[in-house]
Write an enzyme that holds these catalytic residues in place. Structure first.
Site, PDB file in Angstrom:
ATOM      1  CG  HIS A  50      43.777  47.571  54.987  1.00 22.23           C
ATOM      2  ND1 HIS A  50      44.433  47.190  53.130  1.00 22.23           N
ATOM      3  CD2 HIS A  50      44.767  46.692  55.376  1.00 22.23           C
ATOM      4  CE1 HIS A  50      44.908  46.255  53.197  1.00 22.23           C
ATOM      5  NE2 HIS A  50      45.146  45.800  53.915  1.00 22.23           N
ATOM      6  CD  GLU A  51      45.331  44.566  58.576  1.00 24.35           C
ATOM      7  OE1 GLU A  51      44.738  43.481  58.590  1.00 24.35           O
ATOM      8  OE2 GLU A  51      46.378  44.934  57.623  1.00 24.35           O
ATOM      9  CD  GLU A  60      44.715  44.166  50.440  1.00 27.50           C
ATOM     10  OE1 GLU A  60      45.132  42.523  51.585  1.00 27.50           O
ATOM     11  OE2 GLU A  60      45.993  44.361  51.011  1.00 27.50           O
TER      12      GLU A  60
END
Lengths: 503, 503
Positions: B267-268, B297
């Site tokens: 995700h990061e 996002e």
């Protein structure tokens, strides 16, 4: 109708302005810490730009007309406390000095520093001074300009020296280094005739993790507060402070050299204890800062040498060290360890030098800086001059630039006038420690038991808590009853090394 | 005689001013990163003050009259390139918005944020919302003030939403979350009737060091440039950027939960690839920034879910994972692993929620924020409201505040209006990934072979390199041919979970 503001009101305004400037400078210190610990490779260029911007902002904030007016107004008030008065006086001095710097010069210096730092890194990788030389030439030119901006009456180098050690000048340092030569050279000659103590065991394999743990333990024992600081690894060990509640140290670990990490920890720990002991209520103000670099260095040197290389100190720690590195040290008696860690031998690297030859390393840099700033020496000749000095004073041949002129970070930072404070620090340390021994009952016993509270308390009371209230020489006189006197170092050295070498 | 400056000259002035502001903001980002990774405990108070000072300085610099004049002058020029024009238009918009904030409000907000952050940390330690509540109440009051300062035509919350996602408003989000309820609730109900896949093996002991190595490997495979970034550990994983050459991620490791680290890394990593792909020549200018939080996002979610939770992705990585954790996974077939990592089950913690129930977590926060800002809800009632929503929508009972209202850092940062971008991000991700699959030949094959160059190249070309040139909806339309449509997420979810649960 204008209502005149009270001194208390004006003082609060002054304090708020100074704290704002301190916040910017301390943000720079965070960026600088990150640069030398965790910055990814490609991040360097923008980091340089970010530091330049903050440096310009801090300069602008500290140059504002209304700060000057405020300081002059406060300086004329008679209802300030002694500390307030001292803060205002010092800030006004600093302000007037800062105003001398044109903004363009500040930005140019910051850029040049960034360029020089990265050139130095590259030069070290390529082991070639020529890679660093153009950036250094530029830096010297800027430092000559700086000396002219600051002004001087005697030698131009005096202007730069005063940035680090107020009151120090070429006349004083020429005299001190003349004493160094006249009294330490004979001592070195006597030592050179003795047997060289065995020290191979210090170069056995000392695993990184155990060294790291041992170093942390030493810092903890000394009284370094890990809730108000931390240790990380960097190429060159340093201490940095963002405020007394966040004072960080770095170290480096060489698995083939136990001493490298050990004394860098104790040394940086000494600096850090000073910073952690500065009065937090004076944050941003002169009395919240260290007295001088020489006094700063006296704190690191006192812990590193007067304490950390004494037999007394190791009476407590040696057992633990032997336990950690059994195969390396279990068969080595403490007396042999003590002789080994105090081996006196001319060498190439300043940071690894013994307590006596160390001052010749400093003197060489001092002589070079003095002549560079005076314009009597060119950076293009510097490698040769450096190597010749090392042969003349220390009788060692410099094999390459990494072990010669590229060893120190200072010139890449533009820190000309800094090196002499290293020697001053040792000499202050000897004099302070002599007083501490007189004034603290049972200090030797405490140290032999691994108890440093009494010493730290004494340092906090006599030195740390005063910040910049006294100049280095005033402080020295208040604590020891005398101005700086090289005799104390000579006595300390003669006794210690006379004992070790049975002279 | 006044010589009129050329547009090129004015543009350079504008750029220099914006880069100066960016340098201060990025210095703040460094201090923020340090705060959540390495800051010693006692350093927090002064760090807060330092951040407040920098925040005020950035605000002042971005409020200067001459910047406004420059922007207005440039805005009237007709000889700018399209990118220059867009930069100037956006900067002028940002400038006029920023000018609305009184300096005192900015300082107060920064102080309140610092207080709230530390109250939140303490509240979590004591597992007690009441410790956080007074700081949150203050924060909500300030955010209401902020909405009034910014101005709004419909709902006051719209003003805050627009800070994170230009164009988003309560009307749009009410409609989207209504679709979420009407289409995802039936899907969840069908899934609830099926057998729960086995997933105990994900909670076996996964040693820290191997997890760390596996996570670094994933980031490297994705194309994250470690020479322009680094990974560290923090309480709550995040990505921060100081410029495209220094983009840092953090993760956390739970030895009892393989998934925690794995999907936080991916995700990061998705966020970080976006930041590393922003055009470096636009540093400090709007086109050097991300399009919106929703688009940001979308990048993290696309990698985390559409790629990182797909069977295709694990066809390449699962062997290596089994090799690292033999006793935990060797007996687990890939199909079982795939079902386990995609288990759908109502739960308490947003960051650990599956792809479907996740949007109910977001919706709850959205409903709460909307009512708080409207003044229809008091912070003192918040724990009860929170717990009731969790029972109503997810049929879970909140056992304590740590697993309830204290789980997210956002409110302590003053980030109201941020949460909805999480759901928007997933919905953009589904739509973008559907287009990527159409436009990139053999994308599935590439992913199955652990090759992500084609996908990263597509994202760089279509999204990253444009910065803020397009708004999120313009960008979506340019890349996918349509405005944001929830249908893509629904199709993706129905196909994926229909397959897993054999619906």
């Amino acid at each position: 109708m204008t209502v005149q503001k009270t001194s208390a009101e004006l003082y609060e305004q002054y304090k708020a302005k100074m704290q704002q400037i301190a916040d910017v400078r301390n943000a720079m210190a965070v960026l600088g810490w990150d640069q030398e610990t965790y910055l990814p490779e490609k991040g360097a260029a923008f980091r340089g730009q970010q530091l330049t911007t903050l440096s310009s902002l801090a300069h602008e904030l500290f140059s504002q007309e209304d700060l000057g007016n405020l300081l002059r107004e406060l300086h004329g008030r008679h209802d300030l406390t002694a500390i307030q008065k001292r803060n205002v006086t010092l800030s006004l001095e600093d302000y007037e000095k800062n105003r001398k710097y044109p903004a363009a010069f500040v930005a140019e210096l910051s850029n040049a520093t960034n360029t020089a730092y990265h050139a130095w890194i590259r030069a070290r990788k390529e082991k070639n001074y020529a890679v660093f030389e153009p950036a250094l030439e530029k830096m010297v030119a800027l430092k000559q300009q700086e000396a002219a901006i600051l002004g001087f009456t005697g030698h131009p180098y005096d202007a730069l020296l005063n940035e680090y050690e107020k009151g120090a000048d070429v006349a004083m340092l020429d005299a001190i280094f003349s004493s160094v030569r006249s009294s330490l050279l004979p001592l070195l000659q006597k030592i050179a005739l003795q047997d060289v103590p065995e020290r191979k065991f210090l170069s056995r394999h000392y695993p990184k993790d155990q060294q790291w743990e041992f170093g942390l333990g030493l810092l903890k024992d000394m009284g370094y507060d890990f809730k108000a600081g931390r240790q990380d690894v960097s190429e060159h060990p340093f201490t940095t402070s963002f405020n007394p509640q966040d004072v960080r140290v770095t170290t480096r670990i060489d698995e083939q050299d136990l001493g490298n990490m050990t004394w860098s920890c104790i040394h940086e720990g000494g600096h850090a204890l000073y910073e952690q002991g500065l009065p937090i209520e004076e944050y941003g103000l002169p009395c919240g800062e260290a007295a001088s670099l020489g006094i700063h260095e006296s704190q690191s040197r006192l812990w590193e040498n007067n304490v950390g290389r004494s037999l007394t100190f190791w009476q407590h720690h040696y057992g633990k060290l032997q336990g950690l590195f059994r195969s390396n040290l279990l068969a080595v008696p403490i007396q042999d360890f003590y002789r080994a860690i105090n081996l006196v031998q001319p060498s190439l690297i300043r940071t690894e030098a013994d307590e006596l030859t160390y001052h010749f390393h400093v003197m060489i840099r001092y002589e070079i800086e003095k002549e560079l700033i005076a314009g009597n020496l060119k950076t293009s000749d510097l490698r040769d001059v450096w190597n010749k000095y090392y042969e003349d004073f220390l009788q060692v041949k410099v094999p390459d630039d990494m072990h010669g002129i590229l060893q120190d970070i200072h010139w890449s930072h533009g820190s000309f006038g800094y090196f002499p404070t290293y020697s001053l620090g040792s000499f202050y340390a000897a004099q302070l420690f002599a007083s501490a021994k007189k004034q603290i009952p049972n200090l030797e016993n405490d140290i032999a038991s691994g108890v440093y509270d009494t010493l730290l308390h004494w340092l906090r009371e006599n030195i740390h808590r005063h910040g910049r209230f006294w100049t280095s020489n005033e402080l020295c006189e208040k604590v020891t009853g005398e101005k700086l006197d090289f005799r104390y170092f000579l006595e300390y050295a003669s006794e210690k090394f006379g004992g070790i070498y049975k002279l």
